[in-house]
Design a protein around this motif. Sequence first.
Motif, PDB file in Angstrom:
ATOM      1  N   ASN A 211       0.812  -1.215   0.000  1.00 38.10           N
ATOM      2  CA  ASN A 211       0.000   0.000   0.000  1.00 38.10           C
ATOM      3  C   ASN A 211       0.850   1.271   0.000  1.00 38.10           C
ATOM      4  O   ASN A 211       0.319   2.376   0.001  1.00 38.10           O
ATOM      5  CB  ASN A 211      -0.974   0.007   1.184  1.00 38.10           C
ATOM      6  N   GLN A 212       2.192   1.107   0.028  1.00 42.62           N
ATOM      7  CA  GLN A 212       3.083   2.255  -0.074  1.00 42.62           C
ATOM      8  C   GLN A 212       3.865   2.263  -1.386  1.00 42.62           C
ATOM      9  O   GLN A 212       4.732   3.100  -1.596  1.00 42.62           O
ATOM     10  CB  GLN A 212       4.102   2.244   1.083  1.00 42.62           C
ATOM     11  N   VAL A 213       3.538   1.327  -2.248  1.00 42.20           N
ATOM     12  CA  VAL A 213       4.343   1.133  -3.450  1.00 42.20           C
ATOM     13  C   VAL A 213       4.256   2.322  -4.403  1.00 42.20           C
ATOM     14  O   VAL A 213       5.095   2.480  -5.292  1.00 42.20           O
ATOM     15  CB  VAL A 213       3.915  -0.168  -4.155  1.00 42.20           C
ATOM     16  N   ALA A 214       3.267   3.199  -4.185  1.00 43.92           N
ATOM     17  CA  ALA A 214       3.154   4.398  -5.020  1.00 43.92           C
ATOM     18  C   ALA A 214       4.433   5.213  -4.987  1.00 43.92           C
ATOM     19  O   ALA A 214       4.836   5.812  -5.991  1.00 43.92           O
ATOM     20  CB  ALA A 214       1.973   5.252  -4.565  1.00 43.92           C
ATOM     21  N   SER A 215       5.113   5.246  -3.836  1.00 40.97           N
ATOM     22  CA  SER A 215       6.354   6.012  -3.720  1.00 40.97           C
ATOM     23  C   SER A 215       7.428   5.485  -4.658  1.00 40.97           C
ATOM     24  O   SER A 215       8.206   6.263  -5.223  1.00 40.97           O
ATOM     25  CB  SER A 215       6.860   5.994  -2.274  1.00 40.97           C
TER      26      SER A 215
END
Length: 525
Positions: free
Chosen positions: A239-243
């Motif tokens: 859920n943090q892979v956008a970074s």
Amino acid sequence: MEIIRSQKKTSDDEAASNLSLYRRAPDLEVRLDDFELYAIDRLRGFYAVLRGISDGLSRGKRPDEMEKLVNELWKTSMRHPDATQLINKDLISHFVLRLVYCRTEELRKWFLSMETTLFRYRFRLENPESQRMLMTEFQLPYKALSNAEYESVKDKLVQVSRSIGQSSNCVINVCVGIYWRILVSAMLSTLNSRVVDPDAIVDAVVDTIFFKVPFEEVPELVANRRVFLLKGNAYVAMNQVASIVVSHFRSNLSKALVLTNRKWTSTIKEQEKDRLTPIVEALGSSYLGPDYSQPTEFTNISLKDIDQLANSSFPLCMRHLFNKLRDDHHLKHGGRMQLGLFLKGVGLKLEDALAFWRAEFSQKIGSERFDKEYAYAVRHNYGKEGKRTDYTPYSCQKIISVNPSVGDHHGCPYRHFSEENLRAALAKMGVAGHAMDDVMDKVKNRHYQVACTMTFEAVHAASCDAGINHPNQYFAQSRKLLESKVVISESRSKARPDLMFFNPHPASPNMKPNVSNLPCYTNLI
């Protein structure tokens, strides 16, 4: 029975994404009208996407507010009568603006920041399967944690999840949820006489959760202490892979802008000098909002009201010019143009404008010299001389971009004043305390229009969500607010006329108010 590795299949509708990585320009024939209009939709207008993002960031909106803002702006600004052409409009507008903003370091920096922010929030709005497809398209070299690696750092990951406000069971619950989803898929496959390799389930659970990434590639997560670091690696949750994706997007776009600039300066600019070059250069420098060339509902002034209006409704840039004209009885050409066109836009008629400028200048140079040397320029601004061009008032963008010389007073005070002079000018407008500090903070970060917007809000005690983009917009909104307050005040007075008869502070101590005929107000206490 056939033993295979698990491969989750989704329908095209579930997995399809309208989000582009903008790796190459579309091979399309584009009409010149669309070339320009698509870029304008993306860039400016009341709800233009990139400008809206810029204002939202400079106003310090929270991530959830920004997510909602971007979604609304995108739907509003990027509409197209033919839904199938939305993707093309997105691609065309991006690459047109890439041409516009590749030409200087400052332009590249702004465009890179805005497009990266837009991509970040659009990526977050995609469904998980679309996100995975985009990651695959980037060909990211990162591998997910093995089950053994995950077990060795699980406690640390739980601590991180606690520190960023998630429950201690967050990571485990996510794992379990994904495990059961895949397990159900395995059971359904079994019913079809297909056996899923159990190792695939474990691999898929782990692969979906954490990636081990060099820490320098997720600076945003590291700076906000939202990841666990070990031996130079950051452990990034799904859920943090956008970074990760956004970091690569920014890097790719930054390089592409430099290459585009080289192509533009070496070949494209000259080859397209009669066709695309004028459009590109105009998009980078022109103001595309209302031109305020004609007075609006709340802009129609006369000479007898001009001093009062200057104190109550002029933006700082125009108030400064007006006061300097009153003090020195002269302005240089840049100041005369900036103030003169503003006054034209707020409704000062040509005859009144001539009388206004003549009254000031004649105190220093005499009426005869004014009529000989300066009256022509005033009539020229109103389209009555020369080519009969009806000139429009200057926008904030144009005013900010000028570089005044010694003795000039035009330009944007938020950009061109020293801190001491700006504080003094704002104090005269009634800005103080936290409002003053907030304005100065925006100035230090070069958000000059936001600083002007915050000044408007402090002076008028009202919000200005659209932001200030034009001095005449500032004036029009100020008059609208102030006149609405007068109407409310008058309506209240008419509703209670009896309150006007009693003066609690008589002019003379010997005078006593006659209260015999006044109603009793004890029931109001």
